[in-house]
Design a protein around this motif. Structure first.
Motif, PDB file in Angstrom:
ATOM      1  N   PRO A 144       0.832  -1.212   0.000  1.00  0.00           N
ATOM      2  CA  PRO A 144       0.000   0.000   0.000  1.00  0.00           C
ATOM      3  C   PRO A 144       0.865   1.260   0.000  1.00  0.00           C
ATOM      4  CG  PRO A 144      -0.832  -1.587   1.592  1.00  0.00           C
ATOM      5  CD  PRO A 144       0.468  -2.118   1.117  1.00  0.00           C
ATOM      6  N   GLY A 145       0.496   2.213  -0.844  1.00  0.00           N
ATOM      7  CA  GLY A 145       1.241   3.457  -0.977  1.00  0.00           C
ATOM      8  C   GLY A 145       2.361   3.394  -1.989  1.00  0.00           C
ATOM      9  N   GLN A 146       2.626   2.223  -2.527  1.00  0.00           N
ATOM     10  CA  GLN A 146       3.701   2.074  -3.515  1.00  0.00           C
ATOM     11  C   GLN A 146       3.214   2.508  -4.885  1.00  0.00           C
ATOM     12  OE1 GLN A 146       5.279  -1.902  -3.690  1.00  0.00           O
ATOM     13  NE2 GLN A 146       6.279  -1.564  -5.661  1.00  0.00           N
ATOM     14  N   THR A 147       4.070   3.225  -5.596  1.00  0.00           N
ATOM     15  CA  THR A 147       3.752   3.624  -6.972  1.00  0.00           C
ATOM     16  C   THR A 147       4.264   2.547  -7.925  1.00  0.00           C
ATOM     17  OG1 THR A 147       3.907   5.975  -6.424  1.00  0.00           O
ATOM     18  CG2 THR A 147       4.077   5.360  -8.758  1.00  0.00           C
ATOM     19  N   VAL A 148       3.363   2.019  -8.726  1.00  0.00           N
ATOM     20  CA  VAL A 148       3.714   0.956  -9.668  1.00  0.00           C
ATOM     21  C   VAL A 148       3.653   1.512 -11.083  1.00  0.00           C
ATOM     22  CG1 VAL A 148       2.846  -0.831  -8.125  1.00  0.00           C
ATOM     23  CG2 VAL A 148       1.332   0.144  -9.854  1.00  0.00           C
ATOM     24  N   SER A 149       4.401   0.893 -11.954  1.00  0.00           N
ATOM     25  CA  SER A 149       4.425   1.315 -13.359  1.00  0.00           C
ATOM     26  C   SER A 149       3.734   0.278 -14.228  1.00  0.00           C
ATOM     27  CB  SER A 149       5.874   1.514 -13.823  1.00  0.00           C
ATOM     28  OG  SER A 149       6.624   0.327 -13.654  1.00  0.00           O
ATOM     29  N   ALA A 150       3.322   0.680 -15.400  1.00  0.00           N
ATOM     30  CA  ALA A 150       2.652  -0.227 -16.334  1.00  0.00           C
ATOM     31  C   ALA A 150       3.607  -1.361 -16.712  1.00  0.00           C
ATOM     32  CB  ALA A 150       2.196   0.529 -17.570  1.00  0.00           C
ATOM     33  N   GLY A 151       3.114  -2.603 -16.627  1.00  0.00           N
ATOM     34  CA  GLY A 151       3.924  -3.769 -16.956  1.00  0.00           C
ATOM     35  C   GLY A 151       4.615  -4.398 -15.763  1.00  0.00           C
ATOM     36  N   GLN A 152       4.550  -3.753 -14.592  1.00  0.00           N
ATOM     37  CA  GLN A 152       5.202  -4.305 -13.406  1.00  0.00           C
ATOM     38  C   GLN A 152       4.389  -5.473 -12.855  1.00  0.00           C
ATOM     39  OE1 GLN A 152       6.118  -1.396 -10.374  1.00  0.00           O
ATOM     40  NE2 GLN A 152       6.199  -2.957  -8.751  1.00  0.00           N
ATOM     41  N   THR A 153       5.077  -6.571 -12.471  1.00  0.00           N
ATOM     42  CA  THR A 153       4.412  -7.744 -11.906  1.00  0.00           C
ATOM     43  C   THR A 153       4.048  -7.476 -10.454  1.00  0.00           C
ATOM     44  OG1 THR A 153       5.594  -9.253 -13.368  1.00  0.00           O
ATOM     45  CG2 THR A 153       4.637 -10.204 -11.382  1.00  0.00           C
ATOM     46  N   LEU A 154       2.768  -7.655 -10.139  1.00  0.00           N
ATOM     47  CA  LEU A 154       2.275  -7.398  -8.795  1.00  0.00           C
ATOM     48  C   LEU A 154       2.087  -8.692  -8.005  1.00  0.00           C
ATOM     49  CD1 LEU A 154      -0.407  -4.657  -9.601  1.00  0.00           C
ATOM     50  CD2 LEU A 154       2.040  -4.383  -9.139  1.00  0.00           C
TER      51      LEU A 154
END
Length: 379
Positions: free
Chosen positions: A199-209
């Motif tokens: 929570p609160g983390q900024t993710v980028s397009a294509g990043q594996t969650l």
């Protein structure tokens, strides 16, 4: 009278005594060597050193190694760049299909969605107005109050407004899709095996969650050399063990790759386990055999009794109370069972588990406890 020197008298006497001693020693040495030459050469053994040759039939097996994998598995990635506001799943947690795993906060996409909805509503209102005007012009044309050109112009305006509404509808779908990409859902029912978002983390397009697998549907993935492709038949039975567990399990060969790997020259195949497998076994190594339908018949002896098995195989046997070195032909090797199917021995041969030197061949065999090797009939 001349005196005789004592020294002169003692020398011949000493020489005579020394010569006698040397002759006596030579006679003893010759006697000892002769007795050794005539002594019989034997090899002492115990019955536990030997095993009888048996004749039997075994199923042909093809050994392989592989791994346990999940049939259904997925790597869940972010479709947009945004900040994770809510994370609802953790490693080891059971999740259902379409369950919300992460919510991403993307205000731009939300604003675009609201704008697209407003544009569509405006375009639909304009299209409805143009339709009503066209219908009014049609009635006036029928009464002769307007010209046909004016009516046709109203038709063109309506079609233009209708196409504008359709375009705004497509823009709304795009905006809605972008907004929904901020809600990450599970594509299948299974267990979370990896989590890469907080929570609160900024993710980028294509990043594996997340990574997720379905532990209820597992299979064996393995490969065989190209020259053993005849063993790969759909429906063949498989016996295998999982790394860390010696319990024998069963499976059925279900799929075979239609082409061989260009680099390793191996063919990939898959098998469905019959017994239920614990999900902790996912990724574990397996060893097993593909059981072919045909059988092999021959002489069965311990595999470790064969010497020089990869070049010119032979075994030491006791035949007619003599130690003999007999070459054999190895038909099948079973390392896990320590068995080999061979040809070239007699049924009365007793195979030695003990290794000997070439100079031991043809020596008589004696047993330390005076026991004799029993025959197959006695056993």
């Amino acid at each position: 009278m001349r005196k005789v020197s004592r020294t002169t008298f003692y020398i011949p006497v000493l020489c005579l005594i020394s010569f006698s001693v040397i002759l006596t020693g030579c006679n003893r040495s010759t006697s000892t060597d002769t007795s050794k030459a005539h002594a019989p050469e034997t090899v002492e053994m115990i019955p536990q050193d030997l095993t009888q040759v048996s004749t039997g039939t075994l199923e042909r097996k093809t050994a392989f190694t592989g791994t346990i994998r999940a049939i259904q598995q997925s790597s869940i990635q972010a479709q947009v760049s945004a900040t994770a506001t809510q994370v609802n799943a953790d490693v080891g947690q059971q999740v259902k299909k379409d369950q919300v795993l992460v919510r991403l906060n993307n205000q731009d996409n939300a604003a675009r969605l609201a704008q697209a909805q407003a544009n569509l509503a405006s375009a639909q209102a304009q299209a409805e107005l143009s339709y009503n005007l066209m219908q009014r012009k049609k009635r006036l044309l029928d009464q002769g109050f307007v010209s046909r050109v004016e009516y046709e112009q109203s038709q063109v305006d309506y079609k233009a407004q209708l196409e504008t509404a359709n375009a705004q509808k497509a823009n709304l779908e795009i905006a809605r899709k972008a907004d929904q990409d901020g809600i990450i859902r599970s594509p299948l029912t299974g267990v979370i095996t990896k989590r890469n978002v907080e929570p609160g983390q900024t993710v980028s397009a294509g990043q594996t969650l997340f990574e997720i697998v379905n532990p209820e549907q597992l299979e064996i993935q393995a490969k065989l050399p190209l020259e053993q492709q005849s063993a790969l038949q759909i429906g063949q039975k498989i016996q295998y063990t999982i790394q860390g567990n010696s319990t024998p399990l069963n499976a059925v060969l279900t799929r075979v790759s239609p082409v061989a790997d260009q680099i390793s020259r191996q063919i990939e195949f898959f098998a469905k386990p019959i017994e239920r497998i614990n999900s902790l076994s996912i990724g574990a190594f397996v060893e097993g055999f593909i059981l072919n339908k045909d059988q092999i018949q021959g002489q069965i002896i311990p595999l470790d009794a064969i010497q020089s098995i990869d070049h010119a195989p032979y075994v030491w046997v006791v035949r007619q109370q003599k130690l003999r070195k007999i070459p054999v032909q190895v038909v099948e090797k079973r390392f896990a069972e320590n068995k080999a199917i061979i040809s070239g021995l007699q049924t009365t041969d007793a195979v030695s588990r003990v290794k000997f030197d070439n100079q031991d061949e043809n020596k008589s065999v004696v047993f330390s406890n005076s026991a004799q090797v029993t025959s197959n009939k006695d056993k």
